[in-house]
Design an enzyme around this catalytic site. Structure first.
Site, short mmCIF file in Angstrom:
data_model
loop_
_atom_site.label_atom_id
_atom_site.label_comp_id
_atom_site.label_asym_id
_atom_site.label_seq_id
_atom_site.Cartn_x
_atom_site.Cartn_y
_atom_site.Cartn_z
N ARG A 305 37.18 43.05 24.11
CA ARG A 305 37.35 41.93 25.04
C ARG A 305 37.96 40.72 24.35
O ARG A 305 38.79 40.03 24.95
CB ARG A 305 36.00 41.58 25.68
CG ARG A 305 35.63 42.60 26.73
CD ARG A 305 34.24 42.43 27.30
NE ARG A 305 33.99 43.52 28.23
CZ ARG A 305 32.86 43.66 28.93
NH1 ARG A 305 31.89 42.79 28.81
NH2 ARG A 305 32.72 44.69 29.76
N TRP A 446 41.36 45.97 32.59
CA TRP A 446 40.67 46.88 31.65
C TRP A 446 39.62 46.17 30.80
O TRP A 446 39.52 44.96 30.80
CB TRP A 446 41.69 47.67 30.81
CG TRP A 446 42.54 46.91 29.83
CD1 TRP A 446 42.33 45.67 29.31
CD2 TRP A 446 43.74 47.42 29.24
NE1 TRP A 446 43.33 45.37 28.44
CE2 TRP A 446 44.20 46.40 28.37
CE3 TRP A 446 44.47 48.61 29.35
CZ2 TRP A 446 45.38 46.57 27.61
CZ3 TRP A 446 45.63 48.75 28.60
CH2 TRP A 446 46.08 47.75 27.74
N GLU A 447 38.87 46.97 30.09
CA GLU A 447 37.74 46.49 29.27
C GLU A 447 36.74 45.69 30.10
O GLU A 447 36.14 44.74 29.63
CB GLU A 447 38.22 45.62 28.09
CG GLU A 447 39.31 46.22 27.24
CD GLU A 447 38.92 47.55 26.60
OE1 GLU A 447 37.73 47.93 26.66
OE2 GLU A 447 39.80 48.22 26.04
N GLY A 448 36.53 46.13 31.34
CA GLY A 448 35.69 45.38 32.26
C GLY A 448 36.56 44.39 33.02
O GLY A 448 37.10 43.47 32.41
N GLN A 453 33.39 40.55 33.88
CA GLN A 453 33.18 39.49 32.89
C GLN A 453 32.34 38.36 33.49
O GLN A 453 31.43 37.83 32.84
CB GLN A 453 34.51 38.92 32.40
CG GLN A 453 35.51 39.93 31.86
CD GLN A 453 35.01 40.67 30.66
OE1 GLN A 453 34.39 40.08 29.77
NE2 GLN A 453 35.23 41.97 30.62
#
Lengths: 607, 607
Positions: A305, A446-448, A453
């Site tokens: 992140r 992506w990555e959450g 977040q």
């Protein structure tokens, strides 16, 4: 070879290292004993050179040729990617953020973050491959056995193999716990850590390619019989080609690339669907204990992140660079205040300036935030004072979702503005900004996703230490505005920041009320907007800190000197951010205090 | 053939035609004597069918195969474009907005605007070709001789040829007056209207292709000896292939396509560099008097700007359609208020709803505005009451820059939100939303950048009738909020609208002050933000008008019926817009009242 547009200047990085933050406080830690403060600036200069000479020239090839999938299940990359990868390996640029024990360069995290920004700004698709060497290696370094580390970290950090992060499945995207990939102990093996893996992973970035012979997959799977949800997941090292105990490559490991996605951007990065164990012969090594996969992946994801923030900043800053350079060269139309005059460079048109100032101030602000997170991480990991280390860790944790989401959302706007400032050519592939826009758009997903977040911010991070970390963060802004209340240069900025931060605090208080009064859904409905507003308050403080430093320095130099020009620009960035970007907080506050629930109460059929 | 994703529903169009606006007031004009009110709804239904069955299926081909340039200077289009073009011609869909005298369908402009939205929403790149038939033909119809009309309008309206609009040159983009293309009288011709044309035009949309044998270019050029700037420009009809007096095709006319641009999107639309008269043999027919080219092009551009709004709305609405349909199908993650519950369709997640509500309310609001401009245009062109006609014309003029800029900027955000709501698949070309984003980005640039729209708004449109049109526009909002001040359902919305409009009025007053006090540059610096804020006030009123109509209708139907669901959704759209989008005005107002001039005073070298 395409055209190389990468032209980042070094000065803002030097400002962070030498003027805004106290790097000597970090360099005193044993882990960084090998670095003097001047080394850091040289490393940045070297990274910029790599950006200009190695990565930038391959950026358009990655977009135009892209990763190509072949019917035999192989994936090939452009020749210029191969060439660049060889240079990166040779010069140790694959693992600059990793500890030296297995070949990493061991840079402080703040500096590593800046290097990451530079590399992604020069060539995002390519830098994902090297980024995964570092990221996958770190997980193995943290949780593997000595043998794992010796075998895999060494290979990843040297760039003999690249890594992946296999979470997503066709029916498990944001909901990682829904993963169906399964693991069954290989009872024929002497090693109790060996499992057979079977399942399909989708959207696996850099999942296959031909720059290295091997790819080391980190795969989330559920050991047969383990519970559903994230708690039942274990993490496995699954090499594309089995690695023998002596480090030599063995048999292919029954990992088949079923296809790659056609995407809006990052064409040079293969986004694979990977079939593990179609023939029942895919073996993996469990990393640590069973059912502890998720926390390990979380660690990797946390780093990813911060990485997302750097990726987004890199692209936004490159777009701003393209726009500012073009705007000085392109002559078009007479100025507003002299309509019958001669045509001028478009940088003299007010709206072009507005867009360039958005780019300048937002990229500088986000860069300061990301550097700060890296700086805090170094303290957290190295400071002997446990209280100080914990405080740094928690503050970094709080800032992380903000960094990822704000950098990607606002950075996308910076690129949009850069295209707009350049006009028609901004839309054409002859210039790089349209590619930056296409490459960028995935980072908010992506990555959450950025909403995840926001939920992480509100649900976990703001609850750290019973809410004290968040309260401390707001209080430190209030303390800052109080400490500088007599500062005439930034009076309006400090007042705006104070008021904006108050409004953020008020929304947070309302959230607590919503839990109690049955309106809990207003929280997730407000989450994204709240996250943006908190981000802008934090960034405004960082910009004011920088502006105040620059103002003092400006008194000591010739304003026409390179330093003088930089400091003048920095003061302007601080003011512009506080006076033009920060006030968005009040627009959101006006909306959020209406506490409208229309989006929730509207029946689904109305869409 | 690619996948067809076009799935627009008819109900919002019907609402505009039958419930929000009084179409009978327009249909009473002689020009529309052939249409009954029910015909209009049927035309919309037919247009939707064309979108679904003819245009939508060719949309991905246009993006993937695109327009292809060949070394001999020819440009070819995908086969599916050819097929679609044949159907459009056969069914009279090339000139639905044009008068019937030369083959147009003669639709009221409001209805034509809706059809344009539908066609561009189904396939933007393709619809540009048919759009230029209509637009170029109208200029010739307005300014040509009877012979010109007979020759060229007939061909354009029937789709035998397509048209272009050749303004831009390599050094004349936003600054049209810098054009260097020249015209010299053909002294050998009996016809004094024939000139030789010589010059290079760039970024010419639909400049060449193989769907029709001929292309009719409208070219801005300067007759030798005429003054510099826009005032010296004349307009010429320059056919790619000369058209004989009997309508048959003659010799090729020395127009060479030197290349096409590679672009972020609209790949199916050829963006050409055209060399006119490389061999000294390019002939053009002057349209009207010499040195009157610019006002004629302005008329065409005005129509094109409304067209831009429709294009942008079409794409935004298609993106919203994709997202809402996907969000109902895709199951992922438990809801916020039941974290341990079962995974639900993502439309149940609050932030997805927020993004969908952005899409729903913004597209409905912009559709109402664009329809209103068309409606006003019909009054302006047809009403026997001169005062009424002039009032309608001027109000439409005021709204036009807003429509173009807000539709393209906010529409781009709607597409961004649609990608985000869909997650990873939104980024993949398997789904259409990433293409919509790429196609969309040009609309904020062409036909006058959105900044040029803002300057047009402030510099020309707000000055109409000495400022009375603008003041009348604000006053009508105040009158509206006063008239409904006791409306309990929309109390907060009316209050917000009143306050927001006051703030817009205040900024306009400040502008007048800036002219006097030497701070004139604050005006263009604020222009884009001012334009957005005025747009949101105007749109909020339209949404409240719709919401009030829908609320009353809702009392007369079963809320579970199709109509009941539509009206419920409409009331929600109105509230959502006023409570979540409109408050952005206050954020901008906070910024603008700081009157920050940092972006102007910062030295150029700081960028």
């Amino acid at each position: 070879m395409g055209i190389n547009y990468f032209k980042r200047e070094a000065r803002d990085y030097q400002f962070l290292l030498n003027e805004h933050f106290k790097m000597e406080d970090v360099l005193k830690y044993d882990a960084f004993a090998d670095f003097a403060i001047d080394d850091l600036g040289m490393i940045i200069d070297e990274a910029l050179k790599v950006g200009r000479e190695v990565l930038g020239p391959a950026n358009q090839d990655g977009d135009r040729e892209g990763a190509v999938y072949h019917q035999d299940g192989s994936v090939t990359l452009p020749k210029s990617f191969h060439d660049a990868f060889a240079v990166m390996r040779e010069n140790g640029w694959v693992s600059y953020a990793n500890k030296p024990d297995f070949g990493g360069q061991g840079l402080p995290q703040g500096v590593a973050a800046l290097v990451t920004e530079i590399f992604f700004g020069a060539n995002m698709a390519f830098s994902m491959y090297t980024g995964f060497c570092s990221a996958a290696g770190r997980v193995i370094e943290n949780y593997g056995t000595d043998e794992d580390k010796e075998l895999f970290c060494t290979q990843l950090y040297s760039g003999e193999a690249t890594g992946t992060m296999c979470l997503t499945e066709p029916d498990a995207g944001s909901d990682v716990g829904a993963a169906r990939t399964k693991a069954v102990k290989d009872t024929s093996s002497d090693d109790p850590r060996i499992y057979f893996i079977e399942g399909v992973k989708r959207f696996i970035s850099c999942g296959d390619h031909d720059m290295t012979e091997n790819v080391i997959h980190l795969v989330l799977a559920r050991i047969e019989g383990d519970p559903e949800g994230t708690k039942g997941l274990s993490l496995f090292i699954v090499p594309k080609i089995w690695v023998n105990p002596d480090g030599s490559l063995g048999e292919p490991n029954d990992v088949f690339t079923a296809g790659i996605e056609h995407k809006m951007g990052v064409h040079g990065s293969s986004t694979c669907t990977l079939n593990f164990g179609e023939n029942g012969k895919c073996r993996g090594i469990i990393l640590g204990e069973p059912r502890t996969g998720m926390p390990k992946m979380f660690q990797m994801m946390n780093e990813a992140r911060l990485g997302c923030g750097m990726q987004a900043l890199g692209l936004a800053a490159s777009a701003y660079d393209s726009a500012r350079i073009y705007a000085k060269e392109r002559v078009q139309s007479a100025p507003f205040i002299d309509r019958r005059g001669k045509a001028v460079p478009i940088i003299q048109h007010e709206d072009v300036r507005r867009m360039l100032m958005n780019g300048k101030s937002v990229t500088e602000a986000v860069r300061a935030l990301l550097f700060k997170i890296g700086y805090l991480t170094d303290i957290a990991e190295n400071d002997p004072d446990e209280e100080k280390a914990r405080h740094a860790e928690h503050l970094a944790d709080l800032l992380l979702p903000i960094a990822k989401s704000y950098a990607s959302d606002k950075g996308f706007e910076v690129i949009r503005d850069s295209i707009q400032a350049m006009g028609g050519v901004g839309y054409c592939s002859e210039f790089p900004v349209e590619q930056y826009a296409r490459d960028m758009k995935i980072i908010s997903i992506w990555e959450g996703t950025n909403y995840i977040q926001a939920l992480d911010l509100i649900g976990r991070k703001m609850q750290l230490e019973g809410g004290k970390v968040f309260q401390g963060c707001l209080q430190s802004i209030f303390d800052f505005t109080a400490a500088h209340k007599d500062d005439a240069d930034f009076a309006v900025d400090l007042k705006t920041l104070f008021k904006a931060t108050q409004s953020v605090g008020d929304v947070a208080m309302r959230f607590m009320g919503y839990f109690g009064d049955g309106r809990a859904q207003l929280i997730p409905l407000a989450a994204t907007r709240f996250q943006d507003s908190l981000a802008e308050c934090i960034l405004a403080q960082l910009m004011l800190e920088q502006g105040m430093v620059a103002r003092e320095k400006l008194k000591t130099v010739d304003p026409k000197s390179a330093d003088g020009i930089f400091y003048t620009g920095k003061v302007a960035s601080a003011k512009y951010f506080c006076r033009n970007i920060l006030p968005s907080v009040f627009g959101r506050y006006s909306a959020l205090t209406i506490e409208d629930d229309t989006a929730i109460t509207i029946p689904e059929e109305c869409f």
